[in-house]
Write a protein that holds these residues in place. Structure first.
Motif, PDB file in Angstrom:
ATOM      1  N   VAL A  99      17.876  44.580 -42.176  1.00  0.00           N
ATOM      2  CA  VAL A  99      17.574  45.545 -42.645  1.00  0.00           C
ATOM      3  C   VAL A  99      15.645  46.539 -42.552  1.00  0.00           C
ATOM      4  O   VAL A  99      15.104  45.555 -42.003  1.00  0.00           O
ATOM      5  N   GLU A 100      15.524  47.628 -42.498  1.00  0.00           N
ATOM      6  CA  GLU A 100      14.385  48.200 -42.663  1.00  0.00           C
ATOM      7  C   GLU A 100      13.401  47.468 -43.830  1.00  0.00           C
ATOM      8  O   GLU A 100      14.002  47.739 -44.489  1.00  0.00           O
ATOM      9  N   PRO A 101      12.261  46.934 -43.275  1.00  0.00           N
ATOM     10  CA  PRO A 101      11.161  46.811 -44.729  1.00  0.00           C
ATOM     11  C   PRO A 101      10.439  47.911 -44.984  1.00  0.00           C
ATOM     12  O   PRO A 101      11.035  48.837 -44.300  1.00  0.00           O
ATOM     13  N   PRO A 102      10.499  47.451 -46.110  1.00  0.00           N
ATOM     14  CA  PRO A 102      10.038  48.428 -47.071  1.00  0.00           C
ATOM     15  C   PRO A 102       8.780  48.870 -46.217  1.00  0.00           C
ATOM     16  O   PRO A 102       7.483  48.501 -45.703  1.00  0.00           O
ATOM     17  N   LYS A 103       8.558  51.092 -46.550  1.00  0.00           N
ATOM     18  CA  LYS A 103       6.983  51.266 -45.557  1.00  0.00           C
ATOM     19  C   LYS A 103       5.391  51.134 -46.786  1.00  0.00           C
ATOM     20  O   LYS A 103       5.915  50.493 -47.683  1.00  0.00           O
ATOM     21  N   LYS A 104       4.258  51.014 -46.023  1.00  0.00           N
ATOM     22  CA  LYS A 104       3.841  49.700 -46.387  1.00  0.00           C
ATOM     23  C   LYS A 104       2.803  51.122 -47.227  1.00  0.00           C
ATOM     24  O   LYS A 104       2.157  52.651 -46.819  1.00  0.00           O
ATOM     25  N   ILE A 105       1.998  50.643 -48.558  1.00  0.00           N
ATOM     26  CA  ILE A 105       1.477  52.407 -49.306  1.00  0.00           C
ATOM     27  C   ILE A 105      -0.272  51.934 -49.187  1.00  0.00           C
ATOM     28  O   ILE A 105      -0.528  50.553 -49.990  1.00  0.00           O
ATOM     29  N   ASP A 106      -0.925  53.030 -48.998  1.00  0.00           N
ATOM     30  CA  ASP A 106      -2.624  52.879 -48.983  1.00  0.00           C
ATOM     31  C   ASP A 106      -2.762  53.279 -50.418  1.00  0.00           C
ATOM     32  O   ASP A 106      -2.583  53.955 -50.920  1.00  0.00           O
TER      33      ASP A 106
ATOM     34  N   ARG B 277      20.583  46.232 -34.531  1.00  0.00           N
ATOM     35  CA  ARG B 277      20.390  47.928 -35.109  1.00  0.00           C
ATOM     36  C   ARG B 277      20.062  47.905 -36.706  1.00  0.00           C
ATOM     37  O   ARG B 277      19.328  46.662 -37.185  1.00  0.00           O
ATOM     38  N   ILE B 278      18.660  48.846 -36.898  1.00  0.00           N
ATOM     39  CA  ILE B 278      17.705  48.471 -38.082  1.00  0.00           C
ATOM     40  C   ILE B 278      18.016  49.339 -38.815  1.00  0.00           C
ATOM     41  O   ILE B 278      19.054  50.227 -38.686  1.00  0.00           O
ATOM     42  N   VAL B 279      18.943  48.729 -39.852  1.00  0.00           N
ATOM     43  CA  VAL B 279      19.412  50.291 -41.500  1.00  0.00           C
ATOM     44  C   VAL B 279      18.905  50.356 -42.176  1.00  0.00           C
ATOM     45  O   VAL B 279      17.778  48.968 -42.513  1.00  0.00           O
ATOM     46  N   PRO B 280      19.173  51.106 -43.084  1.00  0.00           N
ATOM     47  CA  PRO B 280      18.361  50.978 -44.552  1.00  0.00           C
ATOM     48  C   PRO B 280      18.726  49.883 -44.840  1.00  0.00           C
ATOM     49  O   PRO B 280      20.117  49.515 -45.286  1.00  0.00           O
ATOM     50  N   ALA B 281      18.065  50.106 -46.131  1.00  0.00           N
ATOM     51  CA  ALA B 281      18.439  48.796 -47.219  1.00  0.00           C
ATOM     52  C   ALA B 281      19.177  49.802 -48.338  1.00  0.00           C
ATOM     53  O   ALA B 281      19.473  50.297 -48.448  1.00  0.00           O
ATOM     54  N   PHE B 282      20.059  48.742 -48.605  1.00  0.00           N
ATOM     55  CA  PHE B 282      20.587  48.969 -49.816  1.00  0.00           C
ATOM     56  C   PHE B 282      22.157  49.936 -49.918  1.00  0.00           C
ATOM     57  O   PHE B 282      22.534  50.834 -50.556  1.00  0.00           O
ATOM     58  N   THR B 283      22.814  49.576 -48.633  1.00  0.00           N
ATOM     59  CA  THR B 283      24.128  50.217 -47.799  1.00  0.00           C
ATOM     60  C   THR B 283      24.881  49.697 -46.769  1.00  0.00           C
ATOM     61  O   THR B 283      24.529  48.102 -46.998  1.00  0.00           O
ATOM     62  N   TYR B 284      26.166  49.897 -46.970  1.00  0.00           N
ATOM     63  CA  TYR B 284      27.340  49.237 -46.344  1.00  0.00           C
ATOM     64  C   TYR B 284      26.379  48.831 -44.844  1.00  0.00           C
ATOM     65  O   TYR B 284      27.639  47.713 -44.616  1.00  0.00           O
ATOM     66  N   GLN B 285      25.524  49.256 -44.617  1.00  0.00           N
ATOM     67  CA  GLN B 285      25.657  49.396 -42.919  1.00  0.00           C
ATOM     68  C   GLN B 285      25.155  47.791 -42.728  1.00  0.00           C
ATOM     69  O   GLN B 285      24.906  47.428 -41.703  1.00  0.00           O
ATOM     70  N   THR B 286      24.476  47.254 -43.847  1.00  0.00           N
ATOM     71  CA  THR B 286      23.920  45.548 -43.983  1.00  0.00           C
ATOM     72  C   THR B 286      24.230  44.267 -43.823  1.00  0.00           C
ATOM     73  O   THR B 286      24.058  44.095 -43.124  1.00  0.00           O
ATOM     74  N   LEU B 287      25.697  44.621 -44.395  1.00  0.00           N
ATOM     75  CA  LEU B 287      26.513  43.882 -43.286  1.00  0.00           C
ATOM     76  C   LEU B 287      27.365  43.782 -42.582  1.00  0.00           C
ATOM     77  O   LEU B 287      28.984  42.731 -42.805  1.00  0.00           O
ATOM     78  N   GLN B 288      27.113  44.576 -41.963  1.00  0.00           N
ATOM     79  CA  GLN B 288      27.470  44.697 -40.808  1.00  0.00           C
ATOM     80  C   GLN B 288      26.655  42.980 -39.838  1.00  0.00           C
ATOM     81  O   GLN B 288      25.899  43.027 -39.937  1.00  0.00           O
ATOM     82  N   SER B 289      27.374  43.042 -38.609  1.00  0.00           N
ATOM     83  CA  SER B 289      26.923  42.836 -38.050  1.00  0.00           C
ATOM     84  C   SER B 289      25.688  42.767 -36.931  1.00  0.00           C
ATOM     85  O   SER B 289      25.474  44.197 -36.411  1.00  0.00           O
ATOM     86  N   ASN B 290      24.731  42.129 -36.140  1.00  0.00           N
ATOM     87  CA  ASN B 290      24.318  41.969 -35.210  1.00  0.00           C
ATOM     88  C   ASN B 290      22.737  43.287 -36.058  1.00  0.00           C
ATOM     89  O   ASN B 290      22.432  44.457 -35.381  1.00  0.00           O
ATOM     90  N   THR B 291      22.720  43.540 -37.487  1.00  0.00           N
ATOM     91  CA  THR B 291      21.807  44.557 -37.935  1.00  0.00           C
ATOM     92  C   THR B 291      21.168  43.880 -38.588  1.00  0.00           C
ATOM     93  O   THR B 291      20.639  42.950 -39.369  1.00  0.00           O
TER      94      THR B 291
END
Length: 274
Positions: free
Chosen positions: A46-53, A30-44
Motif C-alpha cells: 500500500v502506498e504510504p500517505p503523503k507528508k504535509i509540511d 507493486r505499490i498500489v493506492p490505498a482503499f482500492t481492490y488492488q490492495t487484496l492482490q498478492s505481492n502488493t
C-alpha cells in the motif's frame, strides 16, 4: 497457463522448481493506492500517505488590492517618507481624499485583502492604509467586520511569517482602537486563531536580555495579539482562546492569583495550627 507450459513444468527438476519458487518470492512488490481492490492482490504494498509540511509557504493569488491599485481605483500612494518606529508617527502615505470620507464597507475589505499580497511594497501600502483608516475613523470598523474575516483568514493561510505579522498588527489595532470590535470577534476565533496555534511556540529564549526586535518575531506578535483579544473580548474571550490555543495562559487572571482566590481559607498552611 497453456498446455505447453504444463509440459515444460513437468520436465523441470526439483532443484529448478525450487529456484523458480525462490525467484517468485524475490519479485519487487507493486505499490498500489490505498482503499482500492488492488490492495487484496498478492505481492502488493500500500502506498504510504503523503507528508504535509504545515509551515511551508503556500502560493498566493493576485489580490483585489493589487488589481484596483493598477487601475487607479485606490485613493492612496506612498509619500516617499521612511516609516519611523515611534507609535505616534504617521504612516508614509499620501491620500488623494480624506480617509473619513471613504466608504469603509467597500474600501476597507480591499485594504485587508492586500495584506496577503506577495509584493512587499503593495503589502506595506495596504497595511499602512488599513491602519490609517482605523485611526482616522474607528467607529466605522464594526459594521464592516464580517467582510474582513475571509481576507484575514487568507493572509494567515499563506504560512508566510511576514504576511502573518502584518495582518496581526492590523488586527491588534482594530481590537484596541475600534469600539466593540473585540467582543464582536469572539465568534470568529475558529477562523482566525487556527494558524496562531502553529507559530505560538516559535520563540527564542533570551533570558534576562531585552529583545529590540520584538515586533519582528511571530511568537511575540501572536502573544501580544492574544493578550489584546482577551483584554477587549469580554468575559467569554479567554474560554474561546483556550479552546483554539490550549497552551495559552490568561494575562488578565494569572494562574497563581486565580488559585489563591479560589482556595477556601480552611486549606491554608496555618489552618492546622492550634
Amino acid at each position: 497457463m497453456c498446455p505447453e507450459d504444463f509440459e515444460n513444468i513437468k520436465q523441470l527438476t526439483g532443484k529448478q522448481c525450487r529456484e523458480l519458487l525462490y525467484m517468485r518470492t524475490k519479485r519487487p512488490k507493486r505499490i498500489v493506492p490505498a482503499f482500492t481492490y488492488q490492495t487484496l492482490q498478492s505481492n502488493t504494498e500500500v502506498e504510504p500517505p503523503k507528508k504535509i509540511d504545515l509551515f511551508k509557504k503556500r502560493p498566493v493569488k493576485e489580490t483585489l488590492f493589487k488589481i484596483y491599485l493598477r487601475r487607479g481605483d485606490i485613493p492612496v500612494a506612498h509619500s516617499g517618507k521612511i516609516m519611523q518606529k515611534k507609535k505616534d508617527a504617521e504612516p508614509p502615505l499620501k491620500w488623494f481624499c480624506k480617509p473619513k470620507e471613504l466608504d469603509y464597507c467597500y474600501y476597507f475589505p480591499i485594504f485587508i485583502d492586500g495584506l496577503s499580497d506577495s509584493d512587499i511594497e503593495i503589502r506595506r501600502l495596504a497595511q499602512y492604509g488599513a491602519m490609517d483608516m482605523i485611526l482616522k475613523a474607528p467607529h466605522k470598523i464594526l459594521p464592516v467586520l464580517p467582510k474582513v474575516i475571509i481576507p484575514f483568514k487568507r493572509a494567515f493561510n499563506t504560512r508566510d511569517k511576514k504576511i502573518i505579522i502584518g495582518a496581526l498588527k492590523v488586527l491588534q489595532l482594530m481590537v484596541l482602537m475600534a469600539p466593540c470590535v473585540g467582543e464582536a470577534l469572539v465568534p470568529y476565533y475558529r477562523q482566525l486563531l487556527a494558524v496562531c496555534n502553529l507559530y505560538k511556540n516559535c520563540n527564542v529564549n533570551l533570558g534576562n536580555l531585552v529583545d529590540p526586535d520584538r515586533e519582528k518575531r511571530i511568537a511575540d506578535v501572536i502573544e501580544d495579539t492574544l493578550n489584546a483579544l482577551e483584554h477587549c473580548g469580554g468575559p467569554n474571550a479567554f474560554i474561546n482562546i483556550k479552546y483554539m490555543i490550549p497552551t495559552y495562559e490568561s494575562c488578565v487572571h494569572p494562574r497563581c492569583e486565580a488559585s489563591i482566590a479560589e482556595r477556601p481559607p480552611s486549606e491554608g498552611w496555618n489552618s492546622r495550627r492550634p
